[in-house]
Motif scaffolding. Structure first.
Motif: not given
Length: 140
Positions: A68-89
């Motif tokens: 979705f990077d190009s669509a977000m950039e085209k729409g003037g939007l920003q997003y951040r992905i914050d993924i922590e340790d998934l060990g419990e999963l």
């Protein structure tokens, strides 16, 4: 598909070239849908076997979001992905919820590596029992 055919029509009538491109994209989408339906049909009929492989969920999520990077950039939007340790999963309980409840279906679920199987309609007591079992396993 139709590279030379498309070029001839696009040079003669640009509008036809656009319609051809749209029709081609839509036909590919339809093909994907039909293939997905056929896959589900094979699974339900017991003619497909699952293959389980280790999965890096954090990486998969990051890669998927990158689509979705190009669509977000085209729409003037920003997003951040914050993924922590998934060990419990990694200790998640895998439960099938299905309308099929024969002994053969339950056996196939066990062979596929599922921890439990619930047959619709599910009552709250069954869900409660599964949650208690999962909690007991984590405590050990």
């Amino acid at each position: 598909m139709g590279g030379a055919f498309r070029q001839v029509w696009a040079s003669a009538l640009p509008v036809v070239g656009d319609a051809f491109d749209r029709a081609h994209r839509n036909s590919l989408r339809l093909l994907k849908l039909v293939n997905s339906l056929l896959d589900f049909s094979r699974i339900e009929a017991g003619r497909a076997t699952a293959t389980y492989v280790p999965l890096d969920l954090a990486r998969l999520t990051t890669d998927l979001a990158g689509v979705f990077d190009s669509a977000m950039e085209k729409g003037g939007l920003q997003y951040r992905i914050d993924i922590e340790d998934l060990g419990e999963l990694q200790q998640a309980m895998l439960v099938a919820l299905t309308g099929w409840g024969t002994e053969q279906d339950r056996r196939r679920s066990r062979e596929a590596g599922l921890d439990a199987r619930l047959t619709k309609p599910v009552d709250l007591a069954s869900i409660d029992a599964l949650l208690r079992e999962a909690a007991a396993q984590r405590a050990n």
